[in-house]
Design an enzyme around this catalytic site. Structure first.
Site, PDB file in Angstrom:
ATOM      1  N   HIS A   1      38.934  31.048  40.136  1.00 33.70           N
ATOM      2  CA  HIS A   1      40.237  31.473  40.662  1.00 33.70           C
ATOM      3  C   HIS A   1      41.370  30.787  39.916  1.00 33.70           C
ATOM      4  O   HIS A   1      42.169  30.087  40.520  1.00 33.70           O
ATOM      5  CB  HIS A   1      40.320  31.141  42.155  1.00 33.70           C
ATOM      6  CG  HIS A   1      39.275  31.830  42.969  1.00 33.70           C
ATOM      7  ND1 HIS A   1      38.674  31.259  44.055  1.00 33.70           N
ATOM      8  CD2 HIS A   1      38.709  33.048  42.837  1.00 33.70           C
ATOM      9  CE1 HIS A   1      37.786  32.097  44.570  1.00 33.70           C
ATOM     10  NE2 HIS A   1      37.781  33.194  43.838  1.00 33.70           N
TER      11      HIS A   1
ATOM     12  N   GLY B   1      47.268  37.466  38.215  1.00 31.16           N
ATOM     13  CA  GLY B   1      47.197  36.132  38.811  1.00 31.16           C
ATOM     14  C   GLY B   1      48.096  35.114  38.132  1.00 31.16           C
ATOM     15  O   GLY B   1      48.341  34.043  38.700  1.00 31.16           O
TER      16      GLY B   1
ATOM     17  N   GLY C   1      45.885  43.372  39.480  1.00 33.25           N
ATOM     18  CA  GLY C   1      47.291  43.698  39.234  1.00 33.25           C
ATOM     19  C   GLY C   1      47.431  44.983  38.432  1.00 33.25           C
ATOM     20  O   GLY C   1      48.274  45.844  38.734  1.00 33.25           O
TER      21      GLY C   1
ATOM     22  N   GLY D   1      38.228  41.815  37.146  1.00 33.96           N
ATOM     23  CA  GLY D   1      37.366  40.892  37.883  1.00 33.96           C
ATOM     24  C   GLY D   1      36.677  41.538  39.070  1.00 33.96           C
ATOM     25  O   GLY D   1      35.708  40.975  39.599  1.00 33.96           O
TER      26      GLY D   1
ATOM     27  N   VAL E   1      52.475  43.191  20.836  1.00 36.17           N
ATOM     28  CA  VAL E   1      53.479  43.968  21.576  1.00 36.17           C
ATOM     29  C   VAL E   1      54.826  43.538  21.012  1.00 36.17           C
ATOM     30  O   VAL E   1      55.126  42.342  20.998  1.00 36.17           O
ATOM     31  CB  VAL E   1      53.455  43.636  23.093  1.00 36.17           C
ATOM     32  CG1 VAL E   1      54.566  44.379  23.824  1.00 36.17           C
ATOM     33  CG2 VAL E   1      52.095  43.962  23.707  1.00 36.17           C
TER      34      VAL E   1
ATOM     35  N   GLU F   1      42.196  48.333  28.249  1.00 36.24           N
ATOM     36  CA  GLU F   1      41.255  47.376  28.844  1.00 36.24           C
ATOM     37  C   GLU F   1      40.218  46.985  27.805  1.00 36.24           C
ATOM     38  O   GLU F   1      39.536  47.846  27.254  1.00 36.24           O
ATOM     39  CB  GLU F   1      40.572  48.000  30.075  1.00 36.24           C
ATOM     40  CG  GLU F   1      39.404  47.220  30.618  1.00 36.24           C
ATOM     41  CD  GLU F   1      39.694  45.756  30.940  1.00 36.24           C
ATOM     42  OE1 GLU F   1      40.589  45.497  31.763  1.00 36.24           O
ATOM     43  OE2 GLU F   1      39.028  44.869  30.352  1.00 36.24           O
TER      44      GLU F   1
ATOM     45  N   ALA G   1      33.207  38.652  44.309  1.00 32.73           N
ATOM     46  CA  ALA G   1      32.329  38.569  45.477  1.00 32.73           C
ATOM     47  C   ALA G   1      32.931  39.282  46.691  1.00 32.73           C
ATOM     48  O   ALA G   1      32.526  39.006  47.821  1.00 32.73           O
ATOM     49  CB  ALA G   1      32.031  37.108  45.787  1.00 32.73           C
TER      50      ALA G   1
HETATM   51  C1  LIG Z   1      32.033  35.417  39.810  1.00 27.74           C
HETATM   52  C2  LIG Z   1      33.405  35.621  40.402  1.00 27.74           C
HETATM   53  C3  LIG Z   1      33.546  35.848  41.768  1.00 27.74           C
HETATM   54  C4  LIG Z   1      34.815  36.037  42.321  1.00 27.74           C
HETATM   55  N1  LIG Z   1      34.930  36.318  43.649  1.00 27.74           N
HETATM   56  C5  LIG Z   1      36.150  36.539  44.183  1.00 27.74           C
HETATM   57  C6  LIG Z   1      36.284  36.904  45.549  1.00 27.74           C
HETATM   58  O1  LIG Z   1      35.313  37.043  46.283  1.00 27.74           O
HETATM   59  N2  LIG Z   1      37.538  37.128  46.034  1.00 27.74           N
HETATM   60  C7  LIG Z   1      38.647  36.993  45.243  1.00 27.74           C
HETATM   61  O2  LIG Z   1      39.758  37.177  45.755  1.00 27.74           O
HETATM   62  N3  LIG Z   1      38.538  36.674  43.948  1.00 27.74           N
HETATM   63  C8  LIG Z   1      37.325  36.456  43.398  1.00 27.74           C
HETATM   64  N4  LIG Z   1      37.215  36.155  42.066  1.00 27.74           N
HETATM   65  C9  LIG Z   1      38.443  36.022  41.272  1.00 27.74           C
HETATM   66  C10 LIG Z   1      39.004  37.396  40.887  1.00 27.74           C
HETATM   67  O3  LIG Z   1      38.058  38.102  40.127  1.00 27.74           O
HETATM   68  C11 LIG Z   1      40.305  37.185  40.099  1.00 27.74           C
HETATM   69  O4  LIG Z   1      41.166  36.342  40.807  1.00 27.74           O
HETATM   70  C12 LIG Z   1      40.989  38.514  39.860  1.00 27.74           C
HETATM   71  O5  LIG Z   1      40.130  39.414  39.215  1.00 27.74           O
HETATM   72  C13 LIG Z   1      42.240  38.303  39.031  1.00 27.74           C
HETATM   73  O6  LIG Z   1      42.925  39.545  38.982  1.00 27.74           O
HETATM   74  P1  LIG Z   1      43.951  39.839  37.806  1.00 27.74           P
HETATM   75  O7  LIG Z   1      44.658  41.086  38.145  1.00 27.74           O
HETATM   76  O8  LIG Z   1      44.759  38.616  37.555  1.00 27.74           O
HETATM   77  O9  LIG Z   1      43.071  40.049  36.485  1.00 27.74           O
HETATM   78  P2  LIG Z   1      41.575  40.499  36.245  1.00 27.74           P
HETATM   79  O10 LIG Z   1      41.002  41.152  37.430  1.00 27.74           O
HETATM   80  O11 LIG Z   1      40.853  39.334  35.674  1.00 27.74           O
HETATM   81  O12 LIG Z   1      41.737  41.612  35.125  1.00 27.74           O
HETATM   82  C14 LIG Z   1      42.300  41.363  33.865  1.00 27.74           C
HETATM   83  C15 LIG Z   1      41.685  42.335  32.875  1.00 27.74           C
HETATM   84  O13 LIG Z   1      42.451  42.271  31.668  1.00 27.74           O
HETATM   85  C16 LIG Z   1      41.582  42.429  30.577  1.00 27.74           C
HETATM   86  N5  LIG Z   1      42.224  41.863  29.383  1.00 27.74           N
HETATM   87  C17 LIG Z   1      42.458  40.554  29.115  1.00 27.74           C
HETATM   88  N6  LIG Z   1      43.093  40.421  27.934  1.00 27.74           N
HETATM   89  C18 LIG Z   1      43.252  41.689  27.435  1.00 27.74           C
HETATM   90  C19 LIG Z   1      43.826  42.199  26.243  1.00 27.74           C
HETATM   91  N7  LIG Z   1      44.391  41.414  25.320  1.00 27.74           N
HETATM   92  N8  LIG Z   1      43.795  43.537  26.052  1.00 27.74           N
HETATM   93  C20 LIG Z   1      43.234  44.374  26.973  1.00 27.74           C
HETATM   94  N9  LIG Z   1      42.670  43.922  28.120  1.00 27.74           N
HETATM   95  C21 LIG Z   1      42.692  42.598  28.347  1.00 27.74           C
HETATM   96  C22 LIG Z   1      40.322  41.711  30.995  1.00 27.74           C
HETATM   97  O14 LIG Z   1      39.207  42.225  30.291  1.00 27.74           O
HETATM   98  C23 LIG Z   1      40.258  42.002  32.494  1.00 27.74           C
HETATM   99  O15 LIG Z   1      39.427  43.103  32.772  1.00 27.74           O
HETATM  100  C24 LIG Z   1      35.962  35.968  41.485  1.00 27.74           C
HETATM  101  C25 LIG Z   1      35.817  35.753  40.113  1.00 27.74           C
HETATM  102  C26 LIG Z   1      34.555  35.586  39.568  1.00 27.74           C
HETATM  103  C27 LIG Z   1      34.432  35.360  38.088  1.00 27.74           C
END
Ligand SMILES: Cc1cc2nc3c(=O)[nH]c(=O)nc-3n(C[C@H](O)[C@H](O)[C@H](O)COP(=O)(O)OP(=O)(O)OC[C@H]3O[C@@H](n4cnc5c(N)ncnc54)[C@H](O)[C@@H]3O)c2cc1C
Ligand code: SF4
Length: 547
Positions: A475, A508, A18, A88, A235, A37, A93
């Site tokens: 997830h 998410g 996102g 993530g 914030v 980040e 994967a």
């Molecule tokens: C081992 C593994 C395999 C996966 N494989 C798949 C796959 O094949 N396909 C798939 O669709 N999904 C997969 N996923 C799930 C996927 O990674 C997540 O659903 C996705 O990354 C979520 O996206 P997001 O935008 O919600 O946040 P994220 O991608 O989790 O990013 C959030 C970021 O915010 C940062 N953050 C958190 N709190 C703070 C704060 N207070 N200040 C600053 N930064 C902060 C974190 O460090 C993180 O980097 C997998 C997950 C794992 C762990």
């Protein structure tokens, strides 16, 4: 117009799916964007060779573990997630699937928009940006899944996953470097996939389309400033305007520091929470509780979903083939209308998750299942001591195992709250509450048993599922669900936070239903849609608020 009274027009918290879409689209529209980040920045050559190099794989900075992968244990669920510049995507994967149309008719987002008409366009955009193609690198684990599916009578549902990986042209070996293949020369050069199975330990071959190679790369190139190792801790609205109409103050600290936390203060006109379902929930619950953002909906932390998942698998001690070869998630099947299974693997040598695997046991959850498991272990050790020991010791686990990631579209959720726990009285931490989520998917267990018999292996499951009746998921979704009002959710259908101006959640946490497929593509598509509603900087509307 850009607001020159603040450090940035927008601050984005988190650089995952996102956050990266947001940073790119807002920069493209001419806004001054910063991304905070808490994880580190990674280059291909910095990834660990295996996940036994735990300090470069696991994220627990206070213990000097500064990797990109995290596991958090809750009473109801074990959550695996990423933490890095690129969120993530660094540890994921690569599987990017479009969920079934039916998910838009479930949960609190149902009826808020004509989703089935609107979303295909946004999925197409996300698919193009992430370079999604059908997997061409099938490994032994994928062939085994097909064989097991055929035996179970569901062979016709077998499919190759759609993956965000730069693959070699048909007939060419992987490992060749090309100039940017995706963005007309605007993106970085890339190397084709060699099918090493290492995607979840970080791609050391520059083949995985992680966000630092597309959305985030372009955002940074066009002016977004990325602050790595920077955790947002507060914030609050600026200049006494409680609804954020005058902008926000953002306080940060260095996430990898032990003592000198290097506190910093930034200001911005608009704010985007994109810290993942867990990260955003945790931060918002704290900000509401300490009075920084008191008008947030009381729904923060509610309806957290685990995508109805279970991690099981098969281990084949002494397997002649290397089951770790291929792409981390190379293929999938549907064993019934609700139950989807994918073949997952870790690269050879990355056995650090092995100790979490144990013999699959059926029965009712709780004490009865633990007793059954102990009996099975004892019986197995007595009858086949060497075979059992070889199935349970971690070394060789990745080479000899196929993990079955089972997901269902069926509903079920828990809530998260900040609580002081007996084992950590110094502060409040996120804790789960609500009805237990089923740990086992019986039809998936049956499939694993039959598959193991077919290949001469042992069916396995996660030890936490048996001992603590707690499912594992990579997830986690929800916690700030999209809904029609603050009484039902935290954001409206355009990701705008109820109760504040120019405040959005794009991760998410806003998803309002179990998708039954891996969620990252949906998070990108929903964010792409939200971004289309924000005008270019020259026509900025600094009073944007939820309907
Ligand atoms: C081992 C593994 C395999 C996966 N494989 C798949 C796959 O094949 N396909 C798939 O669709 N999904 C997969 N996923 C799930 C996927 O990674 C997540 O659903 C996705 O990354 C979520 O996206 P997001 O935008 O919600 O946040 P994220 O991608 O989790 O990013 C959030 C970021 O915010 C940062 N953050 C958190 N709190 C703070 C704060 N207070 N200040 C600053 N930064 C902060 C974190 O460090 C993180 O980097 C997998 C997950 C794992 C762990
Ligand atoms: S299989 Fe290996 S080369 Fe291909 S994307 Fe995954 S880690 Fe990179």
């Amino acid at each position: 117009m850009s607001d020159s009274n603040t450090d940035f027009d927008f601050i984005v918290i988190g650089s995952g799916f996102g956050g990266s879409v947001t940073a790119h689209r807002l920069t493209e529209k001419g806004y001054r964007v910063a991304v905070m980040e808490m994880g580190r920045r990674w280059r291909a050559e910095d990834f660990p060779a295996t996940n036994w190099v735990i300090w470069r794989w696991f994220w627990r900075p206070r213990l000097a573990l500064r990797g990109f992968f995290n596991i958090q244990f809750f009473r109801h669920v074990v959550i695996l997630h990423g933490c890095a510049v690129g969120g993530g995507s660094i540890t994921y994967a690569n599987t990017l699937l479009v969920p079934p149309d039916s998910v838009w008719q479930k949960g609190s987002w149902a009826g808020l928009a004509d989703w089935n008409a609107e979303m295909p366009l946004h999925f197409q955009t996300a698919i193009r940006m992430l370079g999604v193609t059908e997997n061409r690198v099938l490994g032994p684990a994928d062939h085994f899944l097909k064989q097991a599916a055929d035996a179970a009578g569901v062979g016709h549902t077998f499919y190759r996953t759609s993956v965000g990986v730069f693959q070699a042209p048909e007939g060419e070996e992987g490992g060749k470097t090309y100039p940017d293949p995706y963005f007309g020369g605007e993106g970085p050069e890339r190397t084709t996939c060699i099918g090493c199975g290492g995607c979840m330990v970080g791609c050391r071959y520059n083949a995985k389309n992680s966000l630092d190679k597309n959305y985030l790369y372009l955002a940074e190139k066009h002016g977004a400033q990325i602050f790595a190792e920077t955790r947002v801790v507060d914030v609050a609205p600026l200049n006494g305007k409680a609804d954020g109409g005058a902008g926000y103050e953002v306080l940060t600290e260095k996430s990898t520091a032990w003592l000198a936390r290097e506190p910093r203060r930034f200001t911005c006109r608009g704010i985007v929470f994109a810290a993942s379902a867990l990260g955003t929930m945790d931060l918002l619950l704290r900000l509401k509780q300490k009075g920084s953002l008191p008008a947030l909906s009381d729904q923060v932390g509610n309806r957290v979903r685990t995508n109805a998942e279970s991690l099981i698998g098969v281990r084949v001690p002494g397997c002649r083939e290397d089951l770790s070869k291929g792409i981390a998630i190379g293929s999938g099947i549907y064993i019934d209308d609700h139950t989807h299974i994918e073949a997952v693997r870790y690269p050879a040598g990355s056995d650090a998750m092995g100790p979490l695997a144990t013999l699959l046991t059926g029965g009712q959850p709780g004490r009865a299942r633990i007793l059954l498991w102990l009996r099975l272990l004892a019986w197995s050790l007595l009858r086949h001591p060497i075979r059992t020991a070889r199935a349970l010791h971690p070394f060789g686990w990745a080479r000899e195992s196929v993990i079955f990631l089972c997901m269902q579209t069926l509903d079920g959720h828990i809530d998260m709250r900040l609580r002081r726990r007996w084992f950590w009285p110094f502060g409040k931490i996120l804790a789960s509450q609500g009805k237990k989520i089923p740990t086992f998917i019986p039809q998936a267990n049956e499939f694993a048993r039959k598959a193991a018999a077919l290949i001469g292996g042992r069916p396995m499951s996660m030890v936490t599922e048996i001992l603590f009746n707690v499912p594992g998921t990579a997830h986690v979704l929800g916690g700030c669900p999209m809904a029609g009002s603050a009484a039902e959710g935290v954001v409206d259908s355009r990701n705008r936070v109820f109760g504040y101006q120019n405040m959005y959640i794009c991760d998410g946490s806003v998803l309002a239903a179990n998708l039954g497929v891996n969620p990252s593509l949906t998070i990108c598509a929903v964010t792409e849609r939200a971004m289309t509603h924000i005008p270019p900087a020259a026509e900025a509307n600094w009073h944007d608020s939820a309907a």
